[in-house]
Each structure stands twice: as structure tokens, then as C-alpha cells.
Enzyme design. Sequence first.
Site, short mmCIF file in Angstrom:
data_model
loop_
_atom_site.label_atom_id
_atom_site.label_comp_id
_atom_site.label_asym_id
_atom_site.label_seq_id
_atom_site.Cartn_x
_atom_site.Cartn_y
_atom_site.Cartn_z
N ASP A 270 -9.08 4.41 -3.09
CA ASP A 270 -9.02 3.71 -1.82
C ASP A 270 -9.27 2.23 -2.13
OD1 ASP A 270 -9.15 3.31 1.05
OD2 ASP A 270 -11.31 3.17 0.81
N ASP B 286 -14.39 6.01 -0.01
CA ASP B 286 -15.71 5.86 0.62
C ASP B 286 -15.74 6.35 2.06
OD1 ASP B 286 -14.08 3.64 1.49
OD2 ASP B 286 -15.92 2.71 2.26
N ASP C 59 -10.45 -0.80 0.45
CA ASP C 59 -11.62 -1.39 1.11
C ASP C 59 -12.84 -0.48 0.94
OD1 ASP C 59 -10.35 -3.69 3.03
OD2 ASP C 59 -9.03 -1.96 2.88
#
Length: 224
Positions: free
Chosen positions: A8, A167, A10
Site C-alpha cells: 500500500d 496499514d 499512504d
Amino acid sequence: MSALILFDFDGTLADTAPDLAAAANRQRTRKGLEPMAYEALRPVASQGARGLLRVALGLRPGDPDYEPTRLQFLEDYAAGSTVHSKLFPGIEALLSDIRRRGLSWGIVTNKVTYLTLPIVEYLDLTRESAVLVCGDTTAHSKPHPLPLQHAAREAGFSVERCVYVGDDLRDIQAAHAAGMPAVAAAYGYVGEDDNITTWEAETCAHSSTELWSAIEPLLPSDLR
């Protein structure tokens, strides 16, 4: 054979929350409100405009002022997305080490292409990346498995030879739906109310410098 490690963006590879929070606070300023503390906005940075405008202004999709505010937020963010954004500690060395080991890496994000590319290029991630899949690359975004399946196919790997790191719960759900093991990046934009243990990721990295030790046991057995 090699393997593909997908990340991922960000909150996993890059710490983009300061610029996202600044754009959210700019909307408060436009409405005559004082800026919010960064600490209140950081946990929802991975949720983009939807999460940031909910926390910053109490706006939700369907509210009369939501769409014009969202468009202004995106315009402000695009103009300032590389002011404070940077890679998390150890990420540059990790990506170099992945390549040194003969493995490949790529990015799968829900952020749309026109917002992603300037930051990825600013952080010099385009030269070595095997694939970049953005929120508008495929017909569905995470937690749908299609973006991860597309990334594996574009990079020339079967999903069985991929690992995904993210996250957010959606990242773990997308990985499992695609048939990939997942690492939960607990150092990312995780709220205090998020219980990562319920995400059912195969393993968890509590800091960005722990990522390789979390990823390595999930690689195909012939590479361990």
C-alpha cells in the site's frame, strides 16, 4: 523463481499524512474555523477525503456541502501533496534490499492516479517499481481483490508468489481475497480504536524497520 512484494502507499511506504491533514485543515480555515491538531487527523489519513472531512468538519457523503468541499480538498491537496510527504524510515533501504535479493516490488493504492503519480515520482519510486496500481486503474478498489490480482498479472507473477503489506483492514481483506498472505503495517495510519489482531493478517510490523523480518517468512518456501 522470484516473488513480488506489493505495498500500500499512504501509511505503508510513505508518510503522506502531514500534507493530507494540511489540506483538511485548509477546508476548516476556508470556513472560518481553527485548524485541528495533526494527531486527530493522522489516524484517518488512509481514508482520504471521506475520512478527513468527516473528522475535520463532520461532513459525510450525501451532506449538502460534502461534494463541493471534497472537490476543494482534492484541489488543495494536489497543489501541496509533496510539501512534507516522505518515505518512512528504512523504506528506501528495504526496497533496495528487495531488489538486491532478486525480488520485485510494486505499489497498490486506492489513491487515484493523478494524485499518486506526483508523489511517487517526487519520492523517486518509479524507476525500480515493477508495477503501480492506483484506485482508478481497475474497475474496483480495495478491499476488492482485483487491484492486487491486476498488479500480479502486470508484473508477471502468480498470486501465490506475492505478499501484500498495508496499514488498513481493507488491505488485509483485499490480500486474502486475492489469495495472498498479508502483513499489517501497525506503524501506519491506524486509529486507537482499531484492533489489528482482528484483521487476521499473517503477521504484523510495528515499525517500518521491521518490515523485512515480517515479510520474509511469508515468501514462497523456495525463497526462504
